[in-house]
Design an enzyme around this catalytic site. Structure first.
Site, PDB file in Angstrom:
ATOM      1  N   HIS A 158       0.765  -1.249   0.089  1.00  7.10           N
ATOM      2  CA  HIS A 158       0.074   0.190  -0.073  1.00  7.10           C
ATOM      3  C   HIS A 158       0.909   1.166   0.013  1.00  7.10           C
ATOM      4  O   HIS A 158       0.302   2.342  -0.131  1.00  7.10           O
ATOM      5  CB  HIS A 158      -0.838  -0.005   1.211  1.00  7.10           C
TER       6      HIS A 158
HETATM    7  C1  UD1 Z   1      -1.582   6.116   5.693  1.00  2.00           C
HETATM    8  C2  UD1 Z   1      -0.257   6.241   6.196  1.00  2.00           C
HETATM    9  C3  UD1 Z   1       0.528   5.153   6.478  1.00  2.00           C
HETATM   10  C4  UD1 Z   1       0.001   3.832   6.995  1.00  2.00           C
HETATM   11  C5  UD1 Z   1      -1.317   3.706   5.923  1.00  2.00           C
HETATM   12  C6  UD1 Z   1      -2.142   2.492   6.773  1.00  2.00           C
HETATM   13  C7  UD1 Z   1       0.217   8.658   6.037  1.00  2.00           C
HETATM   14  C8  UD1 Z   1       1.132   9.534   5.373  1.00  2.00           C
HETATM   15  N1  UD1 Z   1       0.297   7.537   5.753  1.00  2.00           N
HETATM   16  O1  UD1 Z   1      -1.256   5.747   4.489  1.00  2.00           O
HETATM   17  O2  UD1 Z   1       1.927   5.614   7.040  1.00  2.00           O
HETATM   18  O3  UD1 Z   1       0.968   2.874   6.748  1.00  2.00           O
HETATM   19  O4  UD1 Z   1      -2.129   4.745   6.312  1.00  2.00           O
HETATM   20  O5  UD1 Z   1      -2.895   2.157   5.920  1.00  2.00           O
HETATM   21  O6  UD1 Z   1      -0.725   8.911   6.624  1.00  2.00           O
HETATM   22  N2  UD1 Z   1      -8.581   5.687   1.047  1.00  2.00           N
HETATM   23  C9  UD1 Z   1      -9.725   5.095   0.873  1.00  2.00           C
HETATM   24  N3  UD1 Z   1     -10.595   4.784   2.180  1.00  2.00           N
HETATM   25  C10 UD1 Z   1     -10.069   5.070   3.382  1.00  2.00           C
HETATM   26  C11 UD1 Z   1      -8.784   5.718   3.477  1.00  2.00           C
HETATM   27  C12 UD1 Z   1      -8.082   5.667   2.088  1.00  2.00           C
HETATM   28  O7  UD1 Z   1     -10.257   4.707  -0.069  1.00  2.00           O
HETATM   29  O8  UD1 Z   1     -10.814   4.705   4.131  1.00  2.00           O
HETATM   30  C13 UD1 Z   1      -7.649   5.544  -0.116  1.00  2.00           C
HETATM   31  C14 UD1 Z   1      -8.067   6.898  -0.882  1.00  2.00           C
HETATM   32  O9  UD1 Z   1      -7.892   6.774  -2.299  1.00  2.00           O
HETATM   33  C15 UD1 Z   1      -6.889   7.579  -0.351  1.00  2.00           C
HETATM   34  C16 UD1 Z   1      -5.703   6.690  -0.109  1.00  2.00           C
HETATM   35  O10 UD1 Z   1      -6.457   5.378   0.309  1.00  2.00           O
HETATM   36  O11 UD1 Z   1      -6.528   8.722  -1.131  1.00  2.00           O
HETATM   37  C17 UD1 Z   1      -4.605   6.786   0.779  1.00  2.00           C
HETATM   38  O12 UD1 Z   1      -5.239   7.198   1.856  1.00  2.00           O
HETATM   39  P1  UD1 Z   1      -4.333   8.009   3.210  1.00  2.00           P
HETATM   40  O13 UD1 Z   1      -4.866   7.862   4.434  1.00  2.00           O
HETATM   41  O14 UD1 Z   1      -3.853   9.334   2.638  1.00  2.00           O
HETATM   42  O15 UD1 Z   1      -3.133   7.134   3.058  1.00  2.00           O
HETATM   43  P2  UD1 Z   1      -2.653   5.880   3.291  1.00  2.00           P
HETATM   44  O16 UD1 Z   1      -2.224   5.064   2.040  1.00  2.00           O
HETATM   45  O17 UD1 Z   1      -3.609   4.857   3.958  1.00  2.00           O
END
Ligand code: UD1
Length: 366
Positions: free
Chosen positions: A209
């Site tokens: 991820h």
């Molecule tokens: C975040 C953390 C990472 C951690 C990870 C666990 C930061 C910089 N990164 O990354 O360190 O390992 O969480 O998962 O904070 N999305 C969904 N549904 C959700 C949440 C996210 O669809 O409930 C998708 C969206 O497209 C979003 C993308 O995932 O833009 C990234 O989500 P985000 O919370 O920004 O970062 P993670 O990759 O989850």
């Protein structure tokens, strides 16, 4: 001790797991002088990335949900800050408790520091030494602003020392290890494994991820091709983070037929999948360690790891997708499958009592 009010800030999946351990202890009578309120920033909002964890890990309902959702780094962090500031002004806690290295952690640190609220950081002192990684920026800033630094390992303590931080540093062990031991003893069913038609000891568990793997052209392709190759020899199960699924679609990459893609799983489902796996391939920090705790060999699809202890004796191996091709990934997984589980393994992550040790530190603050 006078009674104390702590506000815990969480937002993303790994933080729910870490905070669950401390919250569980906080509800015990010996710590009833400490009142905890939880703020959920809303960074993760999908049921199976968020609510499922609160339910399963029995985490108290957050007092506030800031509902920020997804966004670019600046926007997400800024929005958390703006909303958090108002809540902290109202609540005026004695301490802010932060976990790990997400944008929610960073926003919490910045707002609390400016409001002159002391900050405690659980999982302090981790470093990848790669500035381009969002988590590294979040860690450095959060540690710099924290008054109490709860380090999981000796390596973490040494990183902090090199940055001139000694005061307020407590090596307590890893709260993830506490959680692993607690739940390992409570999950003895292999139902999940069977429900995925998997056989214990005969499959590879994969998660990917990280931005560095999902956002860079070519990386995801190499990973998927490597997994395709190995999946012809042994079943592969891949609980997929929503961003990875989106990245695959965006790049028009096909999911190889033999790889079993499933929805993100809950904490205990994941533990069962890890414990039953022949090997793990991941870019997650938590999963690398959980594989290590469970004595399952791991291939880490990154250039470096913060959890360097897992690399000792070959339990975990770094295989950066940028430096290998699909055959390289297959080969690394074959090596992991042949790795002897009798290989010596040292205890680097404490004794499973990190949470009570953290709370003892708070209790002794006058
Ligand atoms: C975040 C953390 C990472 C951690 C990870 C666990 C930061 C910089 N990164 O990354 O360190 O390992 O969480 O998962 O904070 N999305 C969904 N549904 C959700 C949440 C996210 O669809 O409930 C998708 C969206 O497209 C979003 C993308 O995932 O833009 C990234 O989500 P985000 O919370 O920004 O970062 P993670 O990759 O989850």
């Amino acid at each position: 001790m006078m009674s104390m009010k702590i506000i815990t800030i969480v937002g993303a999946r790994p933080q729910f797991i870490k905070a669950a351990t401390v919250s569980r202890w906080l509800r015990r009578p010996e710590f009833n002088d400490i009142q905890e309120k939880i703020i959920h920033t809303g960074q993760h909002y999908d049921f199976n990335l968020s609510a499922a964890f609160f339910k399963e890990l029995d985490i108290p309902e957050p007092t506030y949900n800031l509902g920020v959702g997804s966004g670019r780094h600046g926007q997400q962090t800024g929005m958390i800050m703006a909303r958090l500031e108002k809540v902290l002004e109202k609540e005026r806690p004695n301490w802010i408790l932060l976990y790990g290295d997400t944008n929610s952690t960073l926003a919490g640190a910045l707002v609390a520091a400016k409001a002159a609220i002391p900050i405690a950081h659980v999982e302090a002192g981790l470093r990848s030494f790669r500035r381009g990684m969002p988590e590294e920026v979040n860690r450095i800033v959060t540690d710099r602003l924290s008054d109490l630094l709860f380090a999981p390992t000796l390596t973490a303590v040494n990183h902090l020392r090199r940055e001139g931080r000694v005061e307020g540093v407590h090596r307590v062990g890893d709260v993830m290890y506490d959680n692993f031991l607690y739940f390992r003893d409570r999950i003895n069913s292999s139902e999940d494994i069977k429900s995925y038609s998997l056989e214990a000891g005969h499959y590879i568990l994969v998660t990917v991820h990280r931005e560095e793997n999902t956002n860079v052209a070519g990386m995801l392709k190499t990973i998927m091709e490597g997994l395709d190759k190995i999946s012809r020899r042994i079943p592969v199960v891949f609980p997929m983070h929503p961003r990875t699924l989106k990245a695959l679609k965006k790049r028009g990459l096909n999911i190889p037929k033999k790889i079993q893609i499933i929805e993100p799983v809950t904490y205990t489902q994941m533990l069962r999948l890890i414990i039953g796996a022949a090997a793990v391939a991941t870019d997650s920090g938590g999963l690398q360690k959980e594989a290590f705790f469970a004595s399952v060999p791991c291939v880490t699809l990154r250039e470096e790891t913060e959890w360097v202890e897992t690399l000792e004796k070959g339990w975990n191996r770094l295989v950066p997708p940028a430096n290998v091709d699909a055959a390289g990934i297959e080969e690394a997984l074959l090596t992991a499958l042949n790795f002897s589980k009798n290989t010596v393994k040292y205890d680097h992550y404490g004794s499973g009592d990190a949470a009570p040790r953290i709370l003892e530190v708070f209790k002794n603050i006058r």
